[in-house]
Every structure is written in C-alpha cells, then in structure tokens.
Motif scaffolding. Structure first.
Motif, mmCIF file in Angstrom:
data_model
loop_
_atom_site.group_PDB
_atom_site.id
_atom_site.type_symbol
_atom_site.label_atom_id
_atom_site.label_comp_id
_atom_site.label_asym_id
_atom_site.label_seq_id
_atom_site.Cartn_x
_atom_site.Cartn_y
_atom_site.Cartn_z
ATOM 1 N N LEU A 1 0.822 -1.202 0.000
ATOM 2 C CA LEU A 1 0.000 0.000 0.000
ATOM 3 C C LEU A 1 0.862 1.260 0.000
ATOM 4 N N THR A 2 2.076 1.174 0.499
ATOM 5 C CA THR A 2 2.984 2.314 0.489
ATOM 6 C C THR A 2 3.912 2.194 -0.715
ATOM 7 N N PRO A 3 4.469 3.308 -1.181
ATOM 8 C CA PRO A 3 5.403 3.224 -2.309
ATOM 9 C C PRO A 3 6.776 2.723 -1.908
ATOM 10 N N TRP A 4 6.996 2.500 -0.600
ATOM 11 C CA TRP A 4 8.304 2.069 -0.117
ATOM 12 C C TRP A 4 8.203 0.693 0.520
ATOM 13 N N VAL A 5 9.295 -0.046 0.454
ATOM 14 C CA VAL A 5 9.392 -1.353 1.083
ATOM 15 C C VAL A 5 10.375 -1.321 2.245
ATOM 16 N N GLY A 6 11.511 -0.647 2.059
ATOM 17 C CA GLY A 6 12.545 -0.587 3.093
ATOM 18 C C GLY A 6 12.153 0.329 4.235
ATOM 19 N N LEU A 7 12.444 -0.111 5.474
ATOM 20 C CA LEU A 7 12.089 0.684 6.651
ATOM 21 C C LEU A 7 12.717 2.078 6.661
ATOM 22 N N PRO A 8 13.966 2.260 6.229
ATOM 23 C CA PRO A 8 14.511 3.626 6.216
ATOM 24 C C PRO A 8 13.673 4.569 5.355
ATOM 25 N N ASN A 9 13.220 4.099 4.213
ATOM 26 C CA ASN A 9 12.413 4.943 3.338
ATOM 27 C C ASN A 9 11.009 5.156 3.896
ATOM 28 N N ILE A 10 10.442 4.128 4.510
ATOM 29 C CA ILE A 10 9.112 4.275 5.120
ATOM 30 C C ILE A 10 9.158 5.308 6.236
ATOM 31 N N LEU A 11 10.180 5.238 7.071
ATOM 32 C CA LEU A 11 10.304 6.188 8.177
ATOM 33 C C LEU A 11 10.562 7.602 7.672
ATOM 34 N N ALA A 12 11.314 7.726 6.587
ATOM 35 C CA ALA A 12 11.601 9.045 6.018
ATOM 36 C C ALA A 12 10.468 9.538 5.133
ATOM 37 N N GLN A 13 9.550 8.600 4.759
ATOM 38 C CA GLN A 13 8.486 8.929 3.803
ATOM 39 C C GLN A 13 9.072 9.488 2.511
ATOM 40 N N ASP A 14 10.159 8.851 2.076
ATOM 41 C CA ASP A 14 10.864 9.330 0.897
ATOM 42 C C ASP A 14 11.820 8.231 0.432
ATOM 43 N N PHE A 15 12.193 8.249 -0.845
ATOM 44 C CA PHE A 15 13.194 7.318 -1.351
ATOM 45 C C PHE A 15 14.589 7.860 -1.032
ATOM 46 N N VAL A 16 14.978 7.722 0.223
ATOM 47 C CA VAL A 16 16.303 8.172 0.642
ATOM 48 C C VAL A 16 17.375 7.260 0.055
ATOM 49 N N VAL A 17 17.121 5.956 0.035
ATOM 50 C CA VAL A 17 18.049 4.989 -0.555
ATOM 51 C C VAL A 17 17.290 4.163 -1.593
ATOM 52 N N PRO A 18 17.982 3.629 -2.599
ATOM 53 C CA PRO A 18 17.289 2.912 -3.676
ATOM 54 C C PRO A 18 16.751 1.562 -3.231
ATOM 55 N N GLU A 19 15.639 1.173 -3.843
ATOM 56 C CA GLU A 19 15.041 -0.140 -3.644
ATOM 57 C C GLU A 19 14.944 -0.819 -5.012
ATOM 58 N N LEU A 20 15.601 -1.950 -5.144
ATOM 59 C CA LEU A 20 15.566 -2.722 -6.384
ATOM 60 C C LEU A 20 14.940 -4.080 -6.068
ATOM 61 N N LEU A 21 13.698 -4.252 -6.509
ATOM 62 C CA LEU A 21 12.903 -5.398 -6.111
ATOM 63 C C LEU A 21 12.514 -6.230 -7.328
ATOM 64 N N GLN A 22 12.371 -7.524 -7.100
ATOM 65 C CA GLN A 22 11.870 -8.441 -8.110
ATOM 66 C C GLN A 22 12.657 -8.331 -9.420
ATOM 67 N N ASP A 23 11.989 -8.041 -10.522
ATOM 68 C CA ASP A 23 12.658 -8.015 -11.826
ATOM 69 C C ASP A 23 13.677 -6.892 -11.948
ATOM 70 N N GLU A 24 13.554 -5.872 -11.075
ATOM 71 C CA GLU A 24 14.526 -4.779 -11.090
ATOM 72 C C GLU A 24 15.845 -5.170 -10.432
ATOM 73 N N ALA A 25 15.829 -6.264 -9.677
ATOM 74 C CA ALA A 25 17.017 -6.671 -8.924
ATOM 75 C C ALA A 25 17.965 -7.483 -9.802
ATOM 76 N N THR A 26 18.456 -6.873 -10.865
ATOM 77 C CA THR A 26 19.433 -7.522 -11.738
ATOM 78 C C THR A 26 20.835 -7.170 -11.263
ATOM 79 N N PRO A 27 21.822 -8.037 -11.503
ATOM 80 C CA PRO A 27 23.191 -7.693 -11.111
ATOM 81 C C PRO A 27 23.666 -6.374 -11.700
ATOM 82 N N GLU A 28 23.248 -6.064 -12.929
ATOM 83 C CA GLU A 28 23.676 -4.817 -13.568
ATOM 84 C C GLU A 28 23.132 -3.591 -12.810
ATOM 85 N N LYS A 29 21.838 -3.616 -12.495
ATOM 86 C CA LYS A 29 21.243 -2.474 -11.792
ATOM 87 C C LYS A 29 21.727 -2.397 -10.344
#
Length: 392
Positions: free
Chosen positions: A316-344
């Motif tokens: 329901l939130t746009p963030w998964v990581g607790l640091p970003n949820i607490l900041a209510q912002d994408f402070v650090v990147p989240e690479l999930l599922q198909d985005e979690a490639t070694p290149e990215k």
C-alpha cells in the motif's frame, strides 16, 4: 514472582526480546520467562521449550516443509500455557504464529501483548480485526503506527526501537575494522542477503554476481558477509563456489562474540556501504548511518500466493525498506523483483560506495530518524508488560 510467556520467531525478534527482558528484570528481578526464543533470550533466563529456528521460515514452501514442527511448537506451547497460565504473554514479531497463539490465550483470560505489529500499514490491513480479537495491548516501534491502532480502538503504546539506544549515534568505523582485521583505508561493502533459507537462495546469487561486476572495476574492494547461523553459512558457501569473489570475509557466529554485539552489526559498522535484503537489517544499517541498496526477490509462486491472499500485487505504500518508510521518501534505492538484476544492483551499489556527497546526505537524514526513535524502549515496554501481569 510473575510468570511471563514469550515467543520470538527469528533472530531480530530474539535480540529485541532480550532487551525487553532486561527491562523487566530491572522492575521484577525474580520474573520467570518461558517459551520460544534464541540465544539473547536464553542469556536473560528464558526457559526454552522449542527451537526458534522452527519458526524462522518465510514463504509458503518453507512453511509447508516445517509445518509438522511448527504445529508441534504451537499446540505444545498453547497447551502448557493453558494448563498453567502465565500472568502475561508477550509475542515478539512473528505475527502469523503469535496472533493465533494470542487469540487462544486471550480467550482464556490471559493478558496478551504483541511487541512489533505486523506491517498492516504496508499490506493486508484486514489483519487489524485479528489483532483486535487477540491482543490486549500493542507495543509498536514507530510513532506513525500509533494513530492506526488508536483509530481501531486497540490499546497501543509507542516504545521506540530498542536498537536506537543500543546502536551509537556516531558509529566507530575504525574500531570495527580493527576488530575484523580490515584495513582502515580500504573500500568495504557489506552483503546481507537475509537470514532465511529462501532469501539466501534467491538473493545471494544476485548479490555475488553484483560483487563480481564491482570488482572488475574496483579490484581491491573488500567484502564482508555476516551469517546468522551455521546452516545459512553452509548454504552461502555452496553458492560462493558457483559465484566466486575476491577479498571476501565471511563472519560467522561460531567465530565471533555475539553476546555483546551481533556479527551483522560488526559488518555494518565496518562497511562503507551495504547491499541488503529488505527487513530489520535495513533499520540496523540506517542506525549505523550507512548508505545502502535495498533489494528483495520472491519466487514466482510466492508472488502469486501473496497477491491472491492480499488482493494486491504491491504494498500500500510506495516504499518497502524501513529507512524509506520512516523518512516517507526514497532516501536509498530499492531494487525489487525483476529490477534486482546484477547490472542495476552494481550501478546503485557503486554510487553508495563512491559518491561521498550522497552518502553524507543519507547519513544526515538517518541521524534525524535515529533521534526520533531513541526512547527508553526496555523501560517503557517492561512497565506496560508488568502492569498487565499484575492487573491479571
């Protein structure tokens, strides 16, 4: 002497519970604890009935494999507490197990406390109804959770996060490196692929392939990998033989003192940046003020089951990581599922390691969040638990 039943289902919960038990001992030195926990709870005097490792599973496949042991732990514990009721029961995290147990005990008039609520603010909000029926009092870690439970008429207290007191506001990287035998001027990346079997299987290969790419550009990059137990270490070593990397330092609980500081904390404090599985480790990394890249991967079968169960394909939130949820912002990147490639993952991790201006901005945000969470958690939680115990 008050009798307290407790269940923690995984290492992070065991660590939290150990701190709470210290707070209870300060108020009730003769308090007796029984139930399910790990080494930190046992060090504080827990009478252990079943292995915590039985509950440290994630995903329907893992649960199915462990189901006989889980059921034995559940019915065995419930039966013992129903026969000899504790003054209060405290479930630490592990909501799928603990809420069921709390509902059964609550019907028998036993006060129940859930310390660390399920992430209803992220997905499956309908669990709030089960919480209302099962829990006498919620102890939550984060201020934003309080109005959620108050709105639903569930007694709640924000006790802050005990780790915010136990992790220093200003970490000592040089001292950590000295303890681990790492050069003070080296570039160090910590890999934390998770504490569950499924996480190691799905994330560790991607993390190791990411490191292989990083070391092609930065051959001297040092890697530290903390392992939560011998089984996870065995699984990781098997993958390491398929995806070998250089300058890797594997930190195991067998060779490091974990009573005073978890081995994962040693890695975080010594590192310049982290590549980390989404979960409690991201909060710990935030408290150590380290830039990080958060990643997570579910199996296709697990994704379908979770989407079917929740009626959602994403939180329901746009963030998964607790640091970003607490900041209510994408402070650090989240690479999930198909985005979690070694290149990215490589590109994002390289920025975390070598972009010092960005790392300083991240650390500044993390200091602010750390200060907001730094309450006297063991005392606040212990006072409420002891109050409920005496009230019974």
């Amino acid at each position: 002497m008050i009798q307290i039943g407790m269940v923690a289902g995984e290492p992070s919960g065991d660590l939290l519970a150990g701190r709470i038990m210290q707070g209870i001992h300060a108020l009730e030195p003769q308090a007796h604890f029984s139930g399910i926990g790990g080494p930190y709870m046992q060090a504080e005097g827990l009478e252990t009935w079943y292995s915590m490792d039985t509950l440290s599973v994630f995903g329907y496949t893992d649960v199915f494999r462990a189901l006989p042991k889980i059921l034995r732990s559940y019915y065995g514990s419930a039966g013992r507490w129903q026969a000899q009721p504790p003054d209060v029961f405290v479930g630490i995290d592990a909501p799928d197990f603990n809420l069921r147990l709390e509902a059964k005990l609550h019907k028998r008039g036993i006060p129940t406390v859930q310390f660390v609520g399920p992430s209803i603010w992220a997905w499956r909000y309908e669990r709030i109804h089960k919480i209302r029926q099962a829990v006498s009092h919620m102890l939550v870690l984060f201020p934003f959770e309080v109005p959620i439970y108050e709105k639903e008429g569930i007694p709640v207290t924000c006790v802050g996060h005990p780790l915010a007191q136990n992790i220093p506001l200003v970490p000592n990287k040089a001292a950590a490196r000295q303890r681990l035998g790492l050069a003070e001027n080296a570039k160090v990346l910590a890999l934390l692929p998770g504490s569950r079997r499924s996480e190691i299987a799905l994330l560790a290969p991607r993390f190791l392939q990411t490191v292989q790419r990083l070391q092609q550009a930065h051959p001297d990059l040092q890697i530290v990998v903390p392992m939560v137990n011998a089984q996870r270490e065995k699984e990781f070593r098997a993958l390491l033989s398929q995806y070998p990397v250089s300058h890797l330092h594997l930190l195991s609980t067998a060779t490091h003192q974990v009573r005073t500081q978890p081995v994962a904390w040693e890695a975080m404090e010594a590192a310049d940046a982290l590549l980390v599985a989404s979960g409690t480790a991201t909060l710990e990394a935030m408290l150590f003020k380290r830039p990080m890249v958060i990643s997570y991967v579910l199996s296709p079968w697990m994704r379908r089951l979770m989407a079917w169960q929740s009626g959602l394909s994403r939180p329901l939130t746009p963030w998964v990581g607790l640091p970003n949820i607490l900041a209510q912002d994408f402070v650090v990147p989240e690479l999930l599922q198909d985005e979690a490639t070694p290149e990215k993952l490589m590109k994002a991790t390289e920025k975390a390691l070598f972009d010092q201006a960005w790392a300083d901005q991240v650390a500044e945000r993390f200091v602010q969040i750390h200060q907001s969470l730094c309450l006297d958690t063991p005392r606040l939680a212990a006072e409420k638990i002891v109050e409920l115990a005496h009230g019974r």
